[in-house]
Scaffold this active site. Structure first.
Site, PDB file in Angstrom:
ATOM      1  CG  HIS A 575     -35.397  23.807   8.678  1.00 23.46           C
ATOM      2  ND1 HIS A 575     -35.756  22.468   8.862  1.00 23.46           N
ATOM      3  CD2 HIS A 575     -35.848  24.459   9.790  1.00 23.46           C
ATOM      4  CE1 HIS A 575     -36.392  22.338  10.008  1.00 23.46           C
ATOM      5  NE2 HIS A 575     -36.461  23.522  10.594  1.00 23.46           N
ATOM      6  CG  ASP A 577     -35.406  26.373  13.921  1.00 23.80           C
ATOM      7  OD1 ASP A 577     -35.892  25.854  12.897  1.00 23.80           O
ATOM      8  OD2 ASP A 577     -35.325  25.773  15.012  1.00 23.80           O
ATOM      9  CG  HIS A 647     -32.978  21.426  12.947  1.00 24.05           C
ATOM     10  ND1 HIS A 647     -32.499  22.721  13.057  1.00 24.05           N
ATOM     11  CD2 HIS A 647     -34.332  21.523  13.048  1.00 24.05           C
ATOM     12  CE1 HIS A 647     -33.508  23.561  13.219  1.00 24.05           C
ATOM     13  NE2 HIS A 647     -34.638  22.861  13.210  1.00 24.05           N
ATOM     14  NE  ARG A 657     -40.677  12.926  14.827  1.00 25.65           N
ATOM     15  CZ  ARG A 657     -40.318  14.188  15.046  1.00 25.65           C
ATOM     16  NH1 ARG A 657     -41.204  15.164  14.908  1.00 25.65           N
ATOM     17  NH2 ARG A 657     -39.076  14.485  15.410  1.00 25.65           N
TER      18      ARG A 657
END
Length: 703
Positions: A575, A577, A647, A657
């Site tokens: 996508h 941002d 990204h 994570r």
């Protein structure tokens, strides 16, 4: 509202709907058949099906999810049928003259409202308000998420054919979902299926159009005509459905409806203009394939472009001329089609007057209404002070690329360009000077890669932004403040069902610290390191204006045990941002619901004791990886937020994570509200701390 706008509104409301293929909306329009028993709200059935799936009740999941899909389809059908029924039974009366001139019109409006409420309540078996759902549920059904759960449940029940059908239906609207693509291949290999898979949510007008193109390219013009004509009937029917669904409740961005101070006509105008814009843009909706953001260019006109030549090839010159003139209603200056018109007219018998052959009747009323809508929206935008930019719905880059573009006998000069956008477009340009390489401001920070080394624009990778001790402290405080689904509208698994997402904001951390639920020092560290990151980004990219926080979020994603076998989906799909990435068109649309005001992004990692989870940049095709970054304590990746930097995150297959995600804006109007509140909390804490030091109290004096 200005007089001219009000008159235009009345004219548009009174304009008869274009004639459709199939049942007509006349006075004799039959009433919709009543339902057998109350229709269950699809959102409740959906929630029940998902709950059954996660509890291991796969038969219950299939039962409720299939019922939810049926309920959703039936609700759409009831709303459409009631809208048609009430429009036919309760036509809007034109205003009269003299005192009370507007009363006949508003009486007709009230009667139609009563008809609509009565019709829907009767067919639904209860009030229509029971069937209003949240934006999240509406989005899930638009993205076909129920089919994702269905394919998994059917697999558990060893119903491979139904699992394959559900998987294909989901994949058609989510073509970037690599895991589903692999599932379909596995199902095919296991079942040894050769037949084409069925899309349970296929749009008939798109299916017929595609079939028409296929037969046209095979020179089977009789079949092509059949499918293109069928596609047009289905298109106009679907347009009617789309317009009816636009008449539902609307959102009022500037005020809550009940608390509005606007006048009667302002309230009417606000609601009606939202409905009208929605209806006006149905042409874009109908030209957009599932899972895509951009419509098929020149979609409706292309039907008539194909038909004009197909009819010519089968010797029906009058119909060819009608279709050519229909195409010219969209593109009156298209020289190729103008030449075609002259050619077709030369083929008519002497008894036929070419001037008597007009554009297709099915299109004339449609275009007339569309133009009137555009004029009214433009007039209202000027008079009522809202912004609206009329899209070019019929954009064409030269027509179709084939030898049949112009009939034989007509001069052809130059090659044609295909009507669809096929070429790869260059990345969008950023509307400001691009610089990088400014000072990093803090000692111990290590520069790793710049934009060129990361194969992109406005990118930087840094290490040692956090120390090992700070990473441990942040990881510790995360376990005390994070909530499942925080920052994702309460969704436990917003991007993939194979991971659990937890999050927290700076303000929440400070609140917990102030209440003693986590160490205040650790909560303050979250605030301080985010400010440190902001200063680094602002300095490195050498920005001439202040960079403000747009959103700050600590997020941990955890691999769910038992769901990691053969994973090839992404933890976070590719996508951008601040725009809606459209990989097929190689475009990024800077329009809502994207956060269009975001200018820079940064991710500050807290750990590396997990498997997978690499951050990746791609080309705008969302497939070609240009850089891959393995997170570790203190590492920070920062980049500009637009379509130049698509990204995503690879699947986390083991462990947890954690990172601090930061988005920044150059526009102070879009500053993060919680950040401003957090600044105030920090100011109070600093003041209290300063007060304690200023008093210099001797502990013995307190005894």
């Amino acid at each position: 509202m200005r007089e001219s706008t009000w008159v235009s509104l009345l004219l548009l409301l009174l304009l008869p709907a274009p004639q459709r293929g199939g049942p007509q909306d006349g006075r004799g329009s039959p009433e919709p058949e009543p339902e057998r028993g109350p229709l269950q709200p699809f959102d409740l059935l959906y929630a029940s099906g998902v709950a059954a799936y996660y509890s291991g009740d796969y038969e219950g999941a299939v039962r409720d999810l299939e019922a939810a899909l049926r309920s959703h389809r039936r609700l759409r059908d009831i709303r459409t049928r009631c809208a048609r029924h009430c429009a036919a039974r309760r036509p809007l009366a034109p205003p009269g003259a003299g005192p009370g001139a507007e009363l006949p019109f508003f009486r007709a409006v009230l009667e139609r409202a009563r008809c609509s409420r009565s019709c829907q309540s009767q067919r639904l078996g209860g009030p229509a308000s029971r069937h209003r759902v949240s934006e999240d549920v509406r989005s899930d059904f638009q993205r076909r998420v129920p089919y994702n759960y269905l394919q998994r449940a059917y697999i558990k029940l060893n119903q491979l054919d139904k699992a394959m059908e559900a998987a294909h239906t989901f994949f058609m609207a989510n073509p970037e979902h690599m895991e589903m693509q692999q599932n379909i291949e596995d199902y095919k290999a296991t079942a040894r299926v050769e037949a084409p898979l069925v899309d349970r949510e296929a749009k008939p007008h798109l299916e017929s159009y595609n079939a028409g193109v296929k037969h046209y390219e095979a020179d089977d013009f009789e079949a092509a005509i059949k499918y293109f004509e069928q596609a047009l009937r289905e298109y106009f029917n679907e347009d009617m459905v789309c317009r009816a669904l636009c008449e539902g409740p609307q959102r009022f961005e500037e005020y809550e409806y009940l608390g509005s101070k606007g006048s009667l006509y302002e309230a009417i105008a606000d609601h009606y203009m939202q409905v009208l814009v929605c209806q006006h843009e149905c042409v874009r909706e109908l030209a957009t394939r599932p899972g895509r953001l951009s419509p098929i260019e020149n979609f409706l006109p292309l039907h008539y472009d194909y038909l004009q030549f197909a009819y010519y090839r089968v010797g029906e010159y009058v119909k060819a001329l009608e279709c050519a003139k229909a195409y010219l209603m969209f593109h009156p200056d298209d020289q190729d089609v103008l030449d075609n018109v002259d050619f077709y007219e030369s083929l008519l018998d002497d008894s036929t007057d070419p001037a008597s052959i007009e554009a297709r009747e099915d299109l004339t009323a449609f275009v007339k209404r569309h133009k009137l809508e555009a004029e009214l929206i433009k007039s209202a935008a000027e008079g009522l002070g809202f912004s609206y930019s009329e899209p070019n719905y019929w954009i064409s880059y030269g027509g179709r690329q084939d030898e049949n573009r112009v009939p034989s006998g007509v001069n052809m000069d130059g090659a044609e360009v295909h009507g669809l956008s096929m070429g790869k477009k260059s990345p969008p340009k950023i509307g400001r000077d691009l610089r990088e390489g400014g000072p990093l401001l803090y000692e111990n920070i290590t520069f790793v890669y710049n934009s060129e080394q990361l194969n992109g624009t406005q990118r930087v990778l840094l290490d040692n932004v956090l120390s090992e001790e700070q990473c441990r402290e942040l990881h510790s405080v995360a376990s005390g403040i994070m909530l499942v689904g925080d920052g994702y509208r309460g969704k436990t698994s917003p991007h993939t069902p194979n991971e659990k997402f937890e999050g927290a904001t700076v303000l929440k951390a400070l609140k917990f610290g102030y209440e003693g639920r986590v160490p205040l020092k650790s909560a303050r560290l979250f605030y301080d390191i985010s400010e440190k990151a902001r200063k680094i980004v602002e300095s490195y990219f050498m920005l001439n204006s202040t960079l403000y926080f747009s959103y700050t979020h600590m997020v941990c994603r955890t691999a769910l045990s038992g769901q990691q076998d053969r994973r090839n989906d992404l933890s976070h799909p590719i996508h951008a941002d601040n725009c809606l990435l459209d990989p097929e068109a190689n475009e990024c649309w800077k329009e809502p619901p994207a956060y269009t005001f975001r200018d820079y992004s940064a991710l500050l990692y807290m750990n590396d004791d997990f498997e997978g989870g690499e951050f990746i940049f791609t080309e705008m095709d969302a497939k070609t990886v240009t850089a891959s970054i393995k997170p570790k304590c203190g590492r920070m990746i920062s980049f500009s937020s637009g379509g130049e930097n698509p990204h995503g995150v690879k699947a986390v297959t083991r462990g947890q994570r954690c990172a601090v995600a930061l988005w920044f804006t150059l526009d102070p109007l879009y500053r993060e509200l919680e950040r401003i509140q957090a600044d105030e909390v920090i100011a109070i804490l600093d003041q209290e701390q300063h007060g304690k030091h200023g008093l210099n109290i001797n502990p013995k004096d307190e005894l």
